[in-house]
Design a protein around this motif. Structure first.
Motif, PDB file in Angstrom:
ATOM      1  N   VAL A 103       0.846  -1.192   0.000  1.00 37.37           N
ATOM      2  CA  VAL A 103       0.000   0.000   0.000  1.00 37.37           C
ATOM      3  C   VAL A 103       0.886   1.248   0.000  1.00 37.37           C
ATOM      4  CG1 VAL A 103      -1.664   1.340   1.369  1.00 37.37           C
ATOM      5  CG2 VAL A 103      -1.962  -1.129   1.104  1.00 37.37           C
ATOM      6  N   THR A 104       1.922   1.223   0.818  1.00 37.14           N
ATOM      7  CA  THR A 104       2.834   2.364   0.926  1.00 37.14           C
ATOM      8  C   THR A 104       3.555   2.626  -0.390  1.00 37.14           C
ATOM      9  OG1 THR A 104       3.123   1.964   3.282  1.00 37.14           O
ATOM     10  CG2 THR A 104       4.809   3.300   2.195  1.00 37.14           C
ATOM     11  N   MET A 105       4.037   1.575  -1.035  1.00 38.38           N
ATOM     12  CA  MET A 105       4.750   1.753  -2.304  1.00 38.38           C
ATOM     13  C   MET A 105       3.841   2.395  -3.350  1.00 38.38           C
ATOM     14  SD  MET A 105       7.343  -1.503  -2.582  1.00 38.38           S
ATOM     15  CE  MET A 105       6.078  -2.685  -2.841  1.00 38.38           C
ATOM     16  N   ALA A 106       2.614   1.949  -3.434  1.00 38.96           N
ATOM     17  CA  ALA A 106       1.683   2.543  -4.387  1.00 38.96           C
ATOM     18  C   ALA A 106       1.345   3.978  -3.982  1.00 38.96           C
ATOM     19  CB  ALA A 106       0.409   1.712  -4.464  1.00 38.96           C
ATOM     20  N   ILE A 128       5.971   4.928  -6.222  1.00 37.85           N
ATOM     21  CA  ILE A 128       7.105   4.236  -6.824  1.00 37.85           C
ATOM     22  C   ILE A 128       6.630   3.715  -8.175  1.00 37.85           C
ATOM     23  CG2 ILE A 128       8.671   2.265  -6.650  1.00 37.85           C
ATOM     24  CD1 ILE A 128       8.637   2.687  -3.614  1.00 37.85           C
ATOM     25  N   THR A 129       7.293   4.179  -9.228  1.00 39.33           N
ATOM     26  CA  THR A 129       6.830   3.896 -10.583  1.00 39.33           C
ATOM     27  C   THR A 129       7.557   2.702 -11.191  1.00 39.33           C
ATOM     28  OG1 THR A 129       8.472   5.338 -11.622  1.00 39.33           O
ATOM     29  CG2 THR A 129       6.380   6.353 -10.956  1.00 39.33           C
ATOM     30  N   GLN A 130       7.003   2.181 -12.253  1.00 39.46           N
ATOM     31  CA  GLN A 130       7.632   1.079 -12.975  1.00 39.46           C
ATOM     32  C   GLN A 130       8.986   1.522 -13.521  1.00 39.46           C
ATOM     33  OE1 GLN A 130       6.506  -2.194 -13.134  1.00 39.46           O
ATOM     34  NE2 GLN A 130       8.588  -2.518 -13.890  1.00 39.46           N
ATOM     35  N   ALA A 131       9.097   2.746 -13.974  1.00 34.13           N
ATOM     36  CA  ALA A 131      10.379   3.254 -14.496  1.00 34.13           C
ATOM     37  C   ALA A 131      11.457   3.225 -13.411  1.00 34.13           C
ATOM     38  CB  ALA A 131      10.206   4.670 -15.030  1.00 34.13           C
ATOM     39  N   GLU A 132      11.086   3.536 -12.169  1.00 32.05           N
ATOM     40  CA  GLU A 132      12.053   3.499 -11.069  1.00 32.05           C
ATOM     41  C   GLU A 132      12.455   2.064 -10.755  1.00 32.05           C
ATOM     42  OE1 GLU A 132      10.684   7.548  -8.777  1.00 32.05           O
ATOM     43  OE2 GLU A 132       9.426   5.754  -8.664  1.00 32.05           O
ATOM     44  N   VAL A 133      11.509   1.152 -10.818  1.00 32.98           N
ATOM     45  CA  VAL A 133      11.819  -0.261 -10.619  1.00 32.98           C
ATOM     46  C   VAL A 133      12.742  -0.733 -11.744  1.00 32.98           C
ATOM     47  CG1 VAL A 133      10.854  -2.597 -10.580  1.00 32.98           C
ATOM     48  CG2 VAL A 133       9.709  -0.751  -9.325  1.00 32.98           C
ATOM     49  N   ASP A 134      12.405  -0.379 -12.991  1.00 33.70           N
ATOM     50  CA  ASP A 134      13.218  -0.778 -14.140  1.00 33.70           C
ATOM     51  C   ASP A 134      14.650  -0.255 -14.022  1.00 33.70           C
ATOM     52  OD1 ASP A 134      10.974  -2.011 -15.149  1.00 33.70           O
ATOM     53  OD2 ASP A 134      10.598  -0.477 -16.688  1.00 33.70           O
ATOM     54  N   ALA A 135      14.821   0.963 -13.518  1.00 33.09           N
ATOM     55  CA  ALA A 135      16.149   1.570 -13.404  1.00 33.09           C
ATOM     56  C   ALA A 135      17.062   0.779 -12.454  1.00 33.09           C
ATOM     57  CB  ALA A 135      16.033   3.004 -12.922  1.00 33.09           C
TER      58      ALA A 135
END
Length: 184
Positions: free
Chosen positions: A163-166, A170-177
């Motif tokens: 819940v906190t991450m959403a 925190i975006t998919q682009a940040e995860v991808d990076a």
């Protein structure tokens, strides 16, 4: 419901505070709400019902409207200074964020007024700002400062780290990076 953003730099958070004061022709009410909200990570419904009696020494003790849980929040230097300044400027006010207009004498500022003030500054800056942006900003700044999602989850009183991450965006682009940042 319209999605609002976290402000992702301290510099932008400071700019918002300055613009809120400028837009209100020097009145610091909305800037103070912004600063206090970022410092305490309270929901707007709890923030606007705060009274000076809720301040107990170094702590703010409230019962959350949404959860019914009692929270004890340590006040940092910035929050304590803001409370002291508002108390000195408005010794007859009961609410920390009270309005002085004749129509609303003795009442806390409304959520709609705060939302409108934040939206106006957000529009100037190209950000989707709303009343939840303070909490989201607090969470994001903690995240970018290296605090764990679990700790941020606890501060925001969320039910799970997911819940906190959403919530903080925190975006998919940040995860991808991260795949580029941590390759070997």
């Amino acid at each position: 419901m319209k999605i609002v953003e976290a402000v992702k730099t301290e510099s932008d958070a400071e700019t918002i505070s300055r613009k809120l004061t400028l837009n209100a022709k020097g009145n610091t009410l909305y800037a103070d709400i912004w600063r206090f909200g970022v410092n305490t990570a309270l929901r707007i419904s709890d923030l606007l019902t705060l009274t000076f009696d809720d301040v107990q020494g170094e702590r703010l003790v409230i019962t959350e409207g949404k959860t019914g849980k009692t929270r004890s929040i340590k006040l940092n230097t910035s929050a304590k200074t803001l409370i002291g300044r508002r108390r000195a400027a408005h010794p007859t006010h009961a609410y920390l964020f009270q309005v002085d207009s004749n129509r609303a004498k003795g009442k806390a500022v409304s959520r709609i007024a705060v939302a409108n003030a934040f939206k106006a500054v957000g529009d100037e800056m190209g950000l989707a700002l709303g009343t939840h942006s303070m909490r989201k900003t607090r969470g994001w700044l903690m995240h970018s400062g290296g605090k764990s999602i679990e700790l941020i989850c606890k501060v925001l009183n969320h039910s799970s780290p997911a819940v906190t991450m959403a919530y903080i965006g925190i975006t998919q682009a940040e995860v991808d990076a991260t795949y580029d940042d941590f390759g070997f």
